[in-house]
Design an enzyme around this catalytic site. Structure first.
Site, PDB file in Angstrom:
ATOM      1  N   PRO A 118       1.984   7.946   8.026  1.00  0.00           N
ATOM      2  CA  PRO A 118       1.116   8.509   6.991  1.00  0.00           C
ATOM      3  C   PRO A 118      -0.123   7.651   6.749  1.00  0.00           C
ATOM      4  CG  PRO A 118       3.072   7.528   6.013  1.00  0.00           C
ATOM      5  CD  PRO A 118       3.268   7.454   7.491  1.00  0.00           C
ATOM      6  N   ARG A 131      -9.497   0.778 -14.247  1.00  0.00           N
ATOM      7  CA  ARG A 131     -10.591  -0.073 -14.724  1.00  0.00           C
ATOM      8  C   ARG A 131     -11.638   0.730 -15.481  1.00  0.00           C
ATOM      9  NH1 ARG A 131     -10.736  -3.031  -8.874  1.00  0.00           N
ATOM     10  NH2 ARG A 131      -8.799  -4.215  -9.163  1.00  0.00           N
ATOM     11  N   TYR A 154       3.190  -6.363   6.275  1.00  0.00           N
ATOM     12  CA  TYR A 154       3.705  -5.000   6.109  1.00  0.00           C
ATOM     13  C   TYR A 154       3.560  -4.206   7.402  1.00  0.00           C
ATOM     14  CZ  TYR A 154       3.807  -0.159   4.362  1.00  0.00           C
ATOM     15  OH  TYR A 154       4.087   1.179   4.166  1.00  0.00           O
TER      16      TYR A 154
END
Length: 310
Positions: free
Chosen positions: A173, A197, A146
């Site tokens: 960002p 969770r 990425y």
């Protein structure tokens, strides 16, 4: 034009632009984005449900625009990123290339925002991290596919600015969070993953890494506001961090989330899993010089907002 304008950050950006009186076209395939995120302003935007992996579609949505803000991306969490480098690299590279190249065909377009990421920075980057750290090393290994795709998008944006005289602005960002984030286990960021969770009743709650790694989390609405400001004020092809330098460790984050939810299960910090960056926060000297930007949403308020939205 806001590509990815029904997405996590894009929806906040679309809202802010509409509030400022802009005529906004949203181009989104709605695979990760949803109309629900922009339902309050849907009647005020031109909604194009469209696949931007198809270059001809990019030409269609760029035509007759004056400003293009390219938020179209495939963004996931560390779990997906680690094992799908090729997909993350190829998908993000193609989305950047397609929209940038399409926009270059239209002289009417005055500004183009290329949205990059803090994931372009190397594992050993200075903290708080200045933009100059993006000029050395490879991205952090767990996000390499990425991060490299986004770095290549930055390079391409600079070439277009130089060779085609486009006013291309680059935003990086840092660690977005907020109520519109994704809560699916396979692709979620750390805050929604921990929240889910705890709310599911896990005990102990498994958290990746040592818990000592730190992040400077930025509400997606603040990031959207920063994007607007740099699109207006930043010089061509100059990368600008969008964030702040107030770090919190993942362990501190866990206990803050527990406090807000009102549950106190034991944490289990799984050190067989990677920490990712040991620390991450933005040097925002350039951002403040250009825009006087400061975040408006505190971490506790933002997480409370996330919890109340569920």
């Amino acid at each position: 034009l806001v590509t990815g304008g029904a997405g996590f950050i894009g929806s906040y950006l679309t809202e802010l632009l509409v509030q400022e009186g802009a005529k906004v076209t949203v181009a989104d395939n709605l695979k990760r984005g949803t109309k629900e995120r922009i339902k309050a302003i849907l009647k005020n935007v031109h909604m194009k449900i469209i696949d931007l992996f198809d270059y001809q579609n990019c030409l269609k949505v760029c035509r007759n625009q004056e400003i293009v803000m390219n938020l179209a991306a495939k963004v996931t969490g560390i779990e997906y990123n680690r094992f799908n480098m090729a997909d993350m690299f190829e998908s993000n590279l193609k989305l950047q290339m397609n929209v940038l190249h399409a926009a270059s065909n239209f002289k009417k377009i005055e500004r183009f925002l290329q949205v990059s990421t803090a994931c372009i920075y190397p594992h050993d980057a200075k903290v708080p991290t200045p933009e100059s750290e993006g000029e050395r090393g490879s991205p952090e290994p767990t996000n390499e596919g990425y991060g490299l795709a986004k770095l290549m998008g930055e390079k391409l944006a600079r070439y277009y600015a130089l060779e085609k005289k486009m006013h291309v602005v680059i935003g990086r960002p840092f660690n977005a969070y907020g109520p519109r984030d994704h809560f699916d286990e396979a692709t979620s960021h750390v805050i929604p993953a921990i929240m889910k969770r705890i709310m599911n009743g896990d005990n102990p709650v498994v958290i990746w890494g040592s818990g000592n790694q730190s992040r400077a989390f930025v509400h997606a609405k603040d990031i959207a506001r920063g994007m607007m400001l740099i699109t207006e004020k930043a010089p061509p092809s100059t990368p600008v961090n969008i964030g702040h330098d107030k770090e919190v460790t993942i362990k501190e984050l866990y206990y803050l989330i527990c406090k807000i939810i009102g549950k106190n299960p034991e944490p289990f910090f799984d050190t067989s899993k990677p920490d990712g960056y040991p620390r991450r926060s933005a040097d925002v000297t350039l951002l403040r010089m250009l825009t006087q930007f400061t975040p408006s949403v505190s971490l506790e308020h933002g997480i409370t907002e996330m919890y109340q939205s569920l």
